[in-house]
Design a protein around this motif. Sequence first.
Motif, PDB file in Angstrom:
ATOM      1  N   ARG A 244       0.892  -4.106   2.843  1.00  0.00           N
ATOM      2  CA  ARG A 244       2.270  -3.598   2.422  1.00  0.00           C
ATOM      3  C   ARG A 244       3.094  -2.542   3.229  1.00  0.00           C
ATOM      4  NH1 ARG A 244      -1.032  -0.463  -0.963  1.00  0.00           N
ATOM      5  NH2 ARG A 244      -0.233   1.948  -0.893  1.00  0.00           N
ATOM      6  N   TYR A 246       2.616  -2.239   6.511  1.00  0.00           N
ATOM      7  CA  TYR A 246       3.276  -2.990   7.666  1.00  0.00           C
ATOM      8  C   TYR A 246       4.504  -3.671   7.266  1.00  0.00           C
ATOM      9  CZ  TYR A 246      -1.086  -1.841  10.303  1.00  0.00           C
ATOM     10  OH  TYR A 246      -1.870  -1.155  10.818  1.00  0.00           O
ATOM     11  N   CYS A 247       4.402  -4.207   6.006  1.00  0.00           N
ATOM     12  CA  CYS A 247       5.496  -4.993   5.649  1.00  0.00           C
ATOM     13  C   CYS A 247       6.971  -3.773   5.442  1.00  0.00           C
ATOM     14  CB  CYS A 247       5.559  -5.710   4.312  1.00  0.00           C
ATOM     15  SG  CYS A 247       4.222  -7.173   4.562  1.00  0.00           S
ATOM     16  N   SER A 248       6.530  -2.957   4.859  1.00  0.00           N
ATOM     17  CA  SER A 248       7.675  -1.912   4.816  1.00  0.00           C
ATOM     18  C   SER A 248       8.168  -1.403   5.986  1.00  0.00           C
ATOM     19  CB  SER A 248       6.970  -0.888   3.759  1.00  0.00           C
ATOM     20  OG  SER A 248       6.789  -1.207   2.343  1.00  0.00           O
ATOM     21  N   ALA A 250       8.203  -2.704   8.636  1.00  0.00           N
ATOM     22  CA  ALA A 250       8.962  -4.064   9.461  1.00  0.00           C
ATOM     23  C   ALA A 250      10.407  -4.159   8.805  1.00  0.00           C
ATOM     24  CB  ALA A 250       8.297  -5.317   9.002  1.00  0.00           C
TER      25      ALA A 250
END
Length: 255
Positions: A244, A246-248, A250
């Motif tokens: 999560r 890494y998603c944030s 990005a």
Amino acid sequence: FAEAEKRSRDLLAQSRLDNAERAAIYHNLGLGYELQANWPRAQESYAKAVERFGASQPSAYVSLVRLGYAQRQNGDLTGAEDSFEQAAALDKTAPWAYLELASLAWNTQQDRQTAEQWLRQAEQVAPDNAYVHLRRAELCTAWEDSNCTENAYEMALARRPDSGWLHSRVGAFYLPTNPVRDGQKQDWDKAAEHYARAVELRPRDPWANERLGYVLLNQRRPVEAVDYYARAIASTYDDSAPARIYCSLAAAQQS
């Protein structure tokens, strides 16, 4: 833990130990089991510590409190209450048994009045202990009393202004939710203020860095958010940052 238990058992097998020394070893065994969430063994070890300290001796206070906590985890609520009350009677100047009795009164009987009475006793004997006020904040949260929670956190921070962990807790209190919870004092600016202070005090705390990044992204400050998400990833143990983050990161980079 296995090595600690073996060494403790080896010590207990020695005949030269007096009761106080045996009690201390049993207490440490209980702590080891507690840290592993092995509550039956923790309860057994703490009970042996109390027995060897002497249940009527002030030296048994901490073991009685931990015994009560283990009993509560094992579902023995009557035994837990008895242990906490025994501890409270042994040392009327220590707050820990009072705090456990306050939590027990609310969590098992939904009795706020009794919980408040125990909290007040803890606050009277240890008014400068931040953890006493933190326990009130936890109970006030359970009571959905946001004014009470805010005041309790302010009292705790007044006593431990340099605790990054505590600032993270306060940041979480102010953090807005979706949907907004009724009566909550949700405030992006205050959340940012406390998370920023937490990061300042604990720069390698991945959770505080992630939370600050989240707040900054929601405040439409993506460039700063990128920095804190990256710090969160760099600070996680053994490159084990959850996906999560890494998603944030990005999402912040995209913004």
